[in-house]
Motif scaffolding. Structure first.
Motif, PDB file in Angstrom:
ATOM      1  N   TYR A 217      -0.302 -24.999  21.729  1.00 37.53           N
ATOM      2  CA  TYR A 217      -0.243 -23.909  20.744  1.00 37.53           C
ATOM      3  C   TYR A 217      -1.314 -22.903  21.134  1.00 37.53           C
ATOM      4  O   TYR A 217      -2.332 -23.270  21.742  1.00 37.53           O
ATOM      5  CB  TYR A 217      -0.532 -24.459  19.342  1.00 37.53           C
ATOM      6  N   MET A 218      -1.084 -21.634  20.822  1.00 37.25           N
ATOM      7  CA  MET A 218      -2.085 -20.642  21.177  1.00 37.25           C
ATOM      8  C   MET A 218      -2.175 -19.516  20.150  1.00 37.25           C
ATOM      9  O   MET A 218      -1.225 -19.256  19.402  1.00 37.25           O
ATOM     10  CB  MET A 218      -1.837 -20.079  22.572  1.00 37.25           C
ATOM     11  N   TYR A 219      -3.343 -18.892  20.140  1.00 37.70           N
ATOM     12  CA  TYR A 219      -3.624 -17.770  19.255  1.00 37.70           C
ATOM     13  C   TYR A 219      -4.045 -16.573  20.100  1.00 37.70           C
ATOM     14  O   TYR A 219      -4.795 -16.723  21.070  1.00 37.70           O
ATOM     15  CB  TYR A 219      -4.764 -18.110  18.288  1.00 37.70           C
ATOM     16  N   ILE A 220      -3.552 -15.398  19.734  1.00 38.90           N
ATOM     17  CA  ILE A 220      -3.960 -14.158  20.375  1.00 38.90           C
ATOM     18  C   ILE A 220      -4.861 -13.404  19.409  1.00 38.90           C
ATOM     19  O   ILE A 220      -4.490 -13.190  18.244  1.00 38.90           O
ATOM     20  CB  ILE A 220      -2.744 -13.279  20.745  1.00 38.90           C
ATOM     21  N   GLU A 228      -1.384 -12.873  16.658  1.00 39.26           N
ATOM     22  CA  GLU A 228      -0.148 -13.605  16.941  1.00 39.26           C
ATOM     23  C   GLU A 228      -0.480 -15.060  17.225  1.00 39.26           C
ATOM     24  O   GLU A 228      -1.546 -15.371  17.775  1.00 39.26           O
ATOM     25  CB  GLU A 228       0.581 -12.984  18.132  1.00 39.26           C
ATOM     26  N   ALA A 229       0.410 -15.954  16.849  1.00 41.02           N
ATOM     27  CA  ALA A 229       0.200 -17.388  17.070  1.00 41.02           C
ATOM     28  C   ALA A 229       1.544 -18.064  17.257  1.00 41.02           C
ATOM     29  O   ALA A 229       2.567 -17.627  16.721  1.00 41.02           O
ATOM     30  CB  ALA A 229      -0.542 -18.008  15.888  1.00 41.02           C
ATOM     31  N   GLY A 230       1.533 -19.138  18.047  1.00 39.65           N
ATOM     32  CA  GLY A 230       2.760 -19.896  18.273  1.00 39.65           C
ATOM     33  C   GLY A 230       2.639 -20.716  19.539  1.00 39.65           C
ATOM     34  O   GLY A 230       1.565 -20.803  20.148  1.00 39.65           O
ATOM     35  N   THR A 237       6.716 -15.449  26.120  1.00 46.00           N
ATOM     36  CA  THR A 237       8.040 -15.011  26.599  1.00 46.00           C
ATOM     37  C   THR A 237       8.737 -14.083  25.607  1.00 46.00           C
ATOM     38  O   THR A 237       9.608 -13.314  26.001  1.00 46.00           O
ATOM     39  CB  THR A 237       8.955 -16.224  26.874  1.00 46.00           C
ATOM     40  N   ASP A 238       8.346 -14.146  24.348  1.00 47.90           N
ATOM     41  CA  ASP A 238       8.948 -13.262  23.347  1.00 47.90           C
ATOM     42  C   ASP A 238       7.863 -12.754  22.387  1.00 47.90           C
ATOM     43  O   ASP A 238       7.907 -13.021  21.185  1.00 47.90           O
ATOM     44  CB  ASP A 238      10.040 -14.012  22.572  1.00 47.90           C
ATOM     45  N   PRO A 239       6.872 -12.028  22.923  1.00 45.70           N
ATOM     46  CA  PRO A 239       5.764 -11.574  22.070  1.00 45.70           C
ATOM     47  C   PRO A 239       6.229 -10.602  20.998  1.00 45.70           C
ATOM     48  O   PRO A 239       7.061  -9.728  21.257  1.00 45.70           O
ATOM     49  CB  PRO A 239       4.826 -10.893  23.070  1.00 45.70           C
ATOM     50  N   TYR A 246       0.665  -5.934  25.503  1.00 49.65           N
ATOM     51  CA  TYR A 246      -0.313  -5.238  26.350  1.00 49.65           C
ATOM     52  C   TYR A 246      -1.035  -6.238  27.264  1.00 49.65           C
ATOM     53  O   TYR A 246      -1.205  -5.986  28.470  1.00 49.65           O
ATOM     54  CB  TYR A 246      -1.320  -4.500  25.463  1.00 49.65           C
ATOM     55  N   LEU A 247      -1.484  -7.378  26.720  1.00 48.23           N
ATOM     56  CA  LEU A 247      -2.168  -8.388  27.522  1.00 48.23           C
ATOM     57  C   LEU A 247      -1.273  -8.924  28.632  1.00 48.23           C
ATOM     58  O   LEU A 247      -1.719  -9.124  29.771  1.00 48.23           O
ATOM     59  CB  LEU A 247      -2.633  -9.538  26.630  1.00 48.23           C
ATOM     60  N   LEU A 248      -0.013  -9.155  28.316  1.00 51.94           N
ATOM     61  CA  LEU A 248       0.926  -9.669  29.317  1.00 51.94           C
ATOM     62  C   LEU A 248       1.159  -8.656  30.426  1.00 51.94           C
ATOM     63  O   LEU A 248       1.189  -9.006  31.612  1.00 51.94           O
ATOM     64  CB  LEU A 248       2.254 -10.028  28.642  1.00 51.94           C
TER      65      LEU A 248
END
Length: 256
Positions: A217-220, A228-230, A237-239, A246-248
């Protein structure tokens, strides 16, 4: 839930660094926190570790297995239930003690005898791709490179067998081979704990590719807020948030 933050806010001289951050860390899981420099992710990790400066103004809650994580409880957990790997490992090692002595000091807290600790330390350093690990044990931190000191700190954290490992930029300054070694050791640490209650790892990093490979799991974070989290598959893959996109885009540009 092993560790939770609920509406956690941190400020210095009235300037907010974290703003009502909610993060959950489940036992047996690896959680990633990503964002650009200055987004607040290191402050979040320091709050979890209980090492915020006294000048910090803190509000909200930190919970350990549902119990309020007070300063006293933090002290009881540090070095036993919680292991912390700082972003600047050389600065966290005592410059006038050999690596062997620093492992020995850590071993006292773990109840390990001198011989088994030395063998375990050399084995851990070898797994992290440090050549001649027994020779490394005789060196002082200033005789090692930043990347080597980083792996020394990681080996110490892994040997603590804590319930929670907090790692700040654990792959910073490492080559690709060493990064793969770190990834493997994190996964081994997690798997080894699954026979018991299950340990958790929180990794702060700006390297999205590394987090994608290892995290459950990760948090932005951006400007002190979780935007964002998930799961990595969903977030990367689906921000849904503009900042994640932007980070991607930035990560892809620098990987060319």
């Amino acid at each position: 839930m092993l560790l939770e933050t609920k509406d956690l806010s941190v400020a210095y001289d009235g300037v907010a660094v974290l703003k009502q951050v909610n993060v959950s860390v489940e036992a047996g899981k690896i959680v990633g926190v990503a964002g650009a420099s200055g987004c607040g992710k290191t402050t979040l990790l320091n709050a979890m570790a209980g090492i915020l400066p006294t000048a910090a103004t803190v509000s909200g809650q930190l919970l350990w297995q549902g119990e309020a994580l007070t300063s006293e409880l933090h002290r009881q957990l540090q070095g036993r239930e919680m292991a912390f790997m700082p972003q600047n490992p050389q600065g966290s090692l005592f410059p006038l003690a050999t690596i062997r002595q620093q492992f020995a000091n850590m071993g006292v807290c773990q109840g390990m005898n001198k011989k088994e600790l030395e063998e375990a330390a050399a084995e851990a350093l070898a797994k992290l791709n440090l050549p001649e690990p027994k020779a490394v044990l005789e060196k002082y931190p200033f005789e090692l490179s930043g990347g080597q000191n980083q792996r020394v700190c990681l080996a110490m954290c892994l040997l603590q067998q804590a319930r929670l490992l907090l790692a700040d930029e654990p792959t910073s300054g490492l080559d690709v081979v060493a990064q793969d070694m770190v990834l493997e050791e994190f996964l081994r640490f997690k798997e080894a704990s699954e026979e018991t209650a299950g340990a958790a790892i929180v990794i702060v990093s700006h390297e999205l590719g590394f987090l994608q490979q290892i995290c459950d799991y990760m948090y932005i974070m951006d400007k002190g807020v979780v935007v964002e989290a998930g799961t990595p598959e969903t977030v990367l893959t689906d921000p849904q948030h503009e900042y994640t996109r932007y980070l991607l885009a930035k990560a892809r540009r620098f990987s060319l």
